[in-house]
Write a protein that holds these residues in place. Structure first.
Motif, PDB file in Angstrom:
ATOM      1  N   GLN A  49       0.930  -1.143   0.075  1.00  0.00           N
ATOM      2  CA  GLN A  49      -0.137  -0.041   0.036  1.00  0.00           C
ATOM      3  C   GLN A  49       0.869   1.325   0.053  1.00  0.00           C
ATOM      4  O   GLN A  49       0.504   2.193  -0.489  1.00  0.00           O
ATOM      5  CB  GLN A  49      -0.920   0.023   1.219  1.00  0.00           C
ATOM      6  N   VAL A  50       1.972   1.306   0.568  1.00  0.00           N
ATOM      7  CA  VAL A  50       2.788   2.220   0.714  1.00  0.00           C
ATOM      8  C   VAL A  50       3.366   2.758  -0.888  1.00  0.00           C
ATOM      9  O   VAL A  50       3.604   4.013  -1.096  1.00  0.00           O
ATOM     10  CB  VAL A  50       4.022   1.960   1.651  1.00  0.00           C
ATOM     11  N   ALA A  96      -0.257   3.699   8.207  1.00  0.00           N
ATOM     12  CA  ALA A  96      -1.039   4.098   8.988  1.00  0.00           C
ATOM     13  C   ALA A  96      -1.533   3.490  10.272  1.00  0.00           C
ATOM     14  O   ALA A  96      -1.661   3.800  11.402  1.00  0.00           O
ATOM     15  CB  ALA A  96      -2.017   4.864   8.318  1.00  0.00           C
ATOM     16  N   ASP A  97      -1.682   2.137   9.853  1.00  0.00           N
ATOM     17  CA  ASP A  97      -2.320   1.570  11.041  1.00  0.00           C
ATOM     18  C   ASP A  97      -1.241   1.054  11.924  1.00  0.00           C
ATOM     19  O   ASP A  97      -1.713   0.513  12.973  1.00  0.00           O
ATOM     20  CB  ASP A  97      -3.037   0.268  10.355  1.00  0.00           C
ATOM     21  N   MET A  98       0.203   1.220  11.634  1.00  0.00           N
ATOM     22  CA  MET A  98       1.134   1.053  12.754  1.00  0.00           C
ATOM     23  C   MET A  98       1.754   2.268  13.314  1.00  0.00           C
ATOM     24  O   MET A  98       2.357   2.160  14.312  1.00  0.00           O
ATOM     25  CB  MET A  98       2.179   0.142  12.029  1.00  0.00           C
ATOM     26  N   LEU A  99       1.529   3.444  12.554  1.00  0.00           N
ATOM     27  CA  LEU A  99       1.953   4.667  13.229  1.00  0.00           C
ATOM     28  C   LEU A  99       0.969   5.846  12.518  1.00  0.00           C
ATOM     29  O   LEU A  99       0.810   5.850  11.535  1.00  0.00           O
ATOM     30  CB  LEU A  99       3.465   5.017  12.645  1.00  0.00           C
ATOM     31  N   PRO A 138      -0.746   9.112  11.273  1.00  0.00           N
ATOM     32  CA  PRO A 138      -0.247  10.360  10.685  1.00  0.00           C
ATOM     33  C   PRO A 138       0.419  11.549  11.547  1.00  0.00           C
ATOM     34  O   PRO A 138       1.281  12.209  10.948  1.00  0.00           O
ATOM     35  CB  PRO A 138      -1.384  10.765   9.585  1.00  0.00           C
ATOM     36  N   TYR A 139      -0.255  11.676  12.386  1.00  0.00           N
ATOM     37  CA  TYR A 139       0.059  12.752  13.462  1.00  0.00           C
ATOM     38  C   TYR A 139       1.430  12.505  13.928  1.00  0.00           C
ATOM     39  O   TYR A 139       2.235  13.183  14.237  1.00  0.00           O
ATOM     40  CB  TYR A 139      -1.325  12.821  14.544  1.00  0.00           C
ATOM     41  N   ASP A 140       1.715  11.108  14.370  1.00  0.00           N
ATOM     42  CA  ASP A 140       2.972  10.756  15.139  1.00  0.00           C
ATOM     43  C   ASP A 140       4.042  10.891  14.009  1.00  0.00           C
ATOM     44  O   ASP A 140       5.269  11.126  14.069  1.00  0.00           O
ATOM     45  CB  ASP A 140       2.997   9.376  15.554  1.00  0.00           C
ATOM     46  N   PHE A 141       3.734  10.569  12.567  1.00  0.00           N
ATOM     47  CA  PHE A 141       4.625  10.586  11.564  1.00  0.00           C
ATOM     48  C   PHE A 141       4.924  11.993  11.192  1.00  0.00           C
ATOM     49  O   PHE A 141       6.056  12.519  11.093  1.00  0.00           O
ATOM     50  CB  PHE A 141       4.030  10.104  10.268  1.00  0.00           C
ATOM     51  N   TRP A 142       3.960  13.009  11.337  1.00  0.00           N
ATOM     52  CA  TRP A 142       4.072  14.534  11.048  1.00  0.00           C
ATOM     53  C   TRP A 142       5.065  14.958  12.253  1.00  0.00           C
ATOM     54  O   TRP A 142       6.109  15.829  11.978  1.00  0.00           O
ATOM     55  CB  TRP A 142       2.899  15.152  11.060  1.00  0.00           C
ATOM     56  N   GLN A 143       4.826  14.453  13.465  1.00  0.00           N
ATOM     57  CA  GLN A 143       5.656  15.029  14.625  1.00  0.00           C
ATOM     58  C   GLN A 143       6.936  14.555  14.476  1.00  0.00           C
ATOM     59  O   GLN A 143       7.857  15.337  14.872  1.00  0.00           O
ATOM     60  CB  GLN A 143       5.165  14.396  15.835  1.00  0.00           C
ATOM     61  N   PHE A 144       7.178  13.591  13.902  1.00  0.00           N
ATOM     62  CA  PHE A 144       8.622  12.902  13.705  1.00  0.00           C
ATOM     63  C   PHE A 144       9.576  13.907  12.783  1.00  0.00           C
ATOM     64  O   PHE A 144      10.720  14.137  13.164  1.00  0.00           O
ATOM     65  CB  PHE A 144       8.635  11.417  12.954  1.00  0.00           C
ATOM     66  N   THR A 193       4.626  14.272   4.895  1.00  0.00           N
ATOM     67  CA  THR A 193       3.180  13.444   5.130  1.00  0.00           C
ATOM     68  C   THR A 193       2.378  13.555   4.196  1.00  0.00           C
ATOM     69  O   THR A 193       1.633  12.660   4.026  1.00  0.00           O
ATOM     70  CB  THR A 193       2.599  14.269   6.713  1.00  0.00           C
ATOM     71  N   ALA A 194       2.140  14.513   3.670  1.00  0.00           N
ATOM     72  CA  ALA A 194       1.134  14.723   2.505  1.00  0.00           C
ATOM     73  C   ALA A 194       1.395  13.736   1.395  1.00  0.00           C
ATOM     74  O   ALA A 194       0.477  13.138   0.647  1.00  0.00           O
ATOM     75  CB  ALA A 194       1.257  16.001   1.936  1.00  0.00           C
ATOM     76  N   MET A 195       2.920  13.510   0.978  1.00  0.00           N
ATOM     77  CA  MET A 195       3.194  12.472   0.132  1.00  0.00           C
ATOM     78  C   MET A 195       2.647  11.346   0.457  1.00  0.00           C
ATOM     79  O   MET A 195       2.348  10.100  -0.371  1.00  0.00           O
ATOM     80  CB  MET A 195       4.554  12.436  -0.371  1.00  0.00           C
ATOM     81  N   LEU A 196       2.947  10.629   1.817  1.00  0.00           N
ATOM     82  CA  LEU A 196       2.660   9.386   2.353  1.00  0.00           C
ATOM     83  C   LEU A 196       1.161   9.116   2.634  1.00  0.00           C
ATOM     84  O   LEU A 196       0.453   8.374   2.030  1.00  0.00           O
ATOM     85  CB  LEU A 196       3.474   8.963   3.527  1.00  0.00           C
ATOM     86  N   HIS A 197       0.649  10.276   3.486  1.00  0.00           N
ATOM     87  CA  HIS A 197      -0.907   9.665   3.750  1.00  0.00           C
ATOM     88  C   HIS A 197      -1.862  11.002   3.173  1.00  0.00           C
ATOM     89  O   HIS A 197      -2.944  10.735   3.531  1.00  0.00           O
ATOM     90  CB  HIS A 197      -0.680  10.367   5.479  1.00  0.00           C
ATOM     91  N   GLY A 198      -1.218  11.723   2.402  1.00  0.00           N
ATOM     92  CA  GLY A 198      -2.443  12.611   1.726  1.00  0.00           C
ATOM     93  C   GLY A 198      -2.098  14.052   2.310  1.00  0.00           C
ATOM     94  O   GLY A 198      -1.833  14.111   3.682  1.00  0.00           O
ATOM     95  N   ARG A 199      -2.636  15.219   1.493  1.00  0.00           N
ATOM     96  CA  ARG A 199      -2.618  16.555   2.063  1.00  0.00           C
ATOM     97  C   ARG A 199      -3.354  16.880   3.308  1.00  0.00           C
ATOM     98  O   ARG A 199      -3.191  17.496   4.071  1.00  0.00           O
ATOM     99  CB  ARG A 199      -2.975  17.350   0.837  1.00  0.00           C
ATOM    100  N   GLU A 200      -4.666  16.117   3.077  1.00  0.00           N
ATOM    101  CA  GLU A 200      -5.888  16.317   4.009  1.00  0.00           C
ATOM    102  C   GLU A 200      -5.199  15.756   5.677  1.00  0.00           C
ATOM    103  O   GLU A 200      -5.515  16.461   6.628  1.00  0.00           O
ATOM    104  CB  GLU A 200      -7.024  15.677   3.963  1.00  0.00           C
TER     105      GLU A 200
END
Length: 417
Positions: free
Chosen positions: A109-110, A250-253, A255-261, A308-315
Motif C-alpha cells: 500500500q505504501v 498508518a495502522d502502525m503509526l 499520521p500525526y505521529d509521523f508528522w511530529q517525527f 506527510t502529504a506525500m505518504l498520507h495525503g494533504r488532508e
C-alpha cells in the motif's frame, strides 16, 4: 567525482544528496540519455510495514520515474526465507511463507503513494523474487551460478567480515543471500530488461556481485548505484526514535505521529531532509535550511507537511498540523491525537497504572522507560504532572477522554471503549 552527468536523473539525485557511488557513472549516464532505463530496489518482507529508513530509496525510485525511467519494486518473497546478514549481529528469525505473503500484502500500500504502476514505457513494476527463486534446482544452481563466486572475495565484504571479526556466527543459509541477490539482478535483466540496481551503500558488495554475474553469464552490461547510509546530525540511525521504528503504514503509526517525527527534525538536518524527502526545488530547500532562530521551525513545519502529504495525503498532513497547533499552542486535547481505547477488563483489580497507560498508548517503549519518564517529572495526565508510576486510574478518570503526555511533544488520548 570527475565526471559531470548529463542525464536528468543523475543530475537530480546528485544535486539532492542521494548519490554515494556507481559501478560506472559515465556508462549509466549514457544509458539514461539513450532511452528508458528500468531500475530496481529490493525489499525483504521482514515486517508488515516499511519504515522511515526505507524512504530514501523509495524517493530514488520516484525520481527515476519522474525523469522518464521505469522503477521496479522487487518484493523478497524468496530472499526473506534466507535473511540478509548485512551488518546484523545475529541471524534474522525465519518467517513462514504465509507470514511473508501477509507482510508483502501489507507493504504494497505504501509504494502506490510514491509510484505510478500504470501502463506505458515507464509504468512501475512490482515483482516478487519467489517467482524464480522458489523453483530453483539446487545442483543446477551450484553448477551454473555458484561457480562464478569466490568465497575468498565474499569473506572480504564488510557485511560478512564485520560478523566474523566479532566471532559471531554466520550460517551457511545467510552466506547464500548475496548469491541469491546477484541472481535476482540477472533474472530481472533477462525477464524485464532491468539494467540498474540501486540500494544503500551497505549493499555495495551484493550489487557488484549482480553486475558481475550478469556480465559473466549473459554478457550484458548493467549498473549499480548506491545512496549514502543516512544518520541524523546527532549520529542516530535514520528512522529510529525513542519509541522504536517510525512505520510508514498508518495502522502502525498514526499520521500525526509521523508528522511530529519530521517536525522534531534537528536544525542541522532540516535543509538536507527537505532535499531528500520532498520535491521542493533545491534552491528553496537550501534557503529554508539556512534559516536561523525561531524561523527554522517554519522550515520544519514545511518539511513535516510535505513528507506527510506525500505518504498520507494533504488532508492528513493538514489535520496533523492543526492538532499540533491545538495541543502545543492552545493547550487543547487535539482531536487527531493517537487514541488508546480501553476495555472494562483493563480496569479490573483497582484500575490501570500510569506507567501501563504510557506504554499502552505508545508514549513509552517499555515499563522501565515509562517509570524513568514519570519519576523524572516528564509525564502528565490532563494538566496534572504525575511522578508516581504506580498511580492508578479508574473508570471515572476516562470520562470524556484523558489526555496523556510524555515530555512536551508526545501525546495521546485514553478513553473507554
Amino acid at each position: 567525482m570527475t565526471y559531470t552527468p548529463k542525464s536528468e536523473f543523475l543530475a537530480t539525485v546528485i544535486a539532492r544528496g542521494f548519490y554515494n557511488d556507481c559501478t560506472d557513472l559515465e556508462g549509466l549516464d549514457q544509458a539514461l540519455l539513450s532511452g528508458v532505463v528500468p531500475g530496481y530496489i529490493g525489499y525483504d518482507a521482514t515486517a508488515k510495514s516499511l519504515h522511515v529508513g526505507h524512504l530514501l530509496n523509495i524517493m530514488m525510485l520516484r525520481w527515476l520515474q519522474k525523469t522518464g525511467h521505469q522503477p521496479i519494486t522487487l518484493m523478497g518473497g524468496g530472499t526473506t526465507k534466507v535473511g540478509d546478514p548485512s551488518f546484523r549481529s545475529d541471524e534474522r528469525p525465519l518467517l513462514t511463507p504465509d507470514a511473508i505473503d501477509a507482510n508483502i500484502a501489507s507493504m504494497k500500500q505504501v509504494f502506490a503513494r510514491y509510484l505510478d504502476y500504470g501502463e506505458g514505457d515507464n509504468g512501475a513494476l512490482m515483482l516478487n523474487n519467489a517467482e524464480w527463486l522458489d523453483h530453483l534446482n539446487y545442483l543446477e544452481f551450484l553448477r551454473d551460478i555458484g561457480r562464478h563466486f569466490s568465497v575468498n572475495r565474499m569473506l572480504s565484504f564488510e557485511s560478512v567480515k564485520s560478523r566474523l571479526d566479532r566471532d559471531q556466527s554466520l550460517s551457511f543459509l545467510e552466506f547464500n543471500y548475496m548469491i541469491l541477490q546477484a541472481y535476482d539482478f540477472m533474472e530481472q535483466n533477462r525477464r524485464y530488461g532491468c539494467v540498474l540496481q540501486m540500494g544503500g551503500s551497505d549493499q555495495w558488495g551484493n550489487i557488484v556481485n549482480g553486475v558481475e554475474l550478469t556480465r559473466r553469464v549473459d554478457g550484458n552490461k548493467v549498473w549499480g548505484l548506491t545512496t549514502p547510509l543516512l544518520t541524523t546530525s546527532d549520529g542516530k540511525k535514520m528512522g529510529k526514535s525513542q519509541g522504536g521504528a517510525m512505520w510508514l503504514n498508518a495502522d502502525m503509526l498514526s499520521p500525526y505521529d509521523f508528522w511530529q517525527f519530521w517536525r522534531n527534525t534537528t536544525d542541522a538536518d532540516t535543509g538536507k531532509f527537505l532535499k531528500l524527502y520532498t520535491e521542493l526545488p533545491v534552491e528553496e530547500c537550501d534557503r529554508l535550511g539556512a534559516l536561523g532562530g525561531s524561523e527554522i521551525n517554519e522550515a520544519k513545519i514545511i518539511l513535516a507537511d510535505e513528507v506527510t502529504a506525500m505518504l498520507h495525503g494533504r488532508e492528513a498532513a493538514e489535520a496533523a498540523k492543526r492538532t499540533a497547533r491545538e495541543v502545543f499552542e492552545q493547550g487543547g486535547a487535539g482531536g487527531d491525537l493517537p487514541r488508546l481505547e480501553l476495555a472494562a477488563g483493563d480496569l479490573a483489580d483497582g484500575g490501570i497504572s500510569f506507567a501501563q497507560l504510557l506504554v499502552r498508548a505508545g508514549l513509552a517503549p517499555s515499563g522501565k522507560e515509562a517509570k524513568r519518564i514519570i519519576q523524572g517529572g516528564g509525564a502528565k495526565a490532563g494538566d496534572e504532572a504525575i511522578t508516581d508510576p504506580g498511580r492508578m486510574f479508574t473508570e471515572a478518570d476516562f470520562a470524556g477522554g484523558l489526555k496523556l503526555s510524555s515530555g512536551k511533544k508526545k501525546h495521546a488520548i485514553a478513553e473507554l471503549g
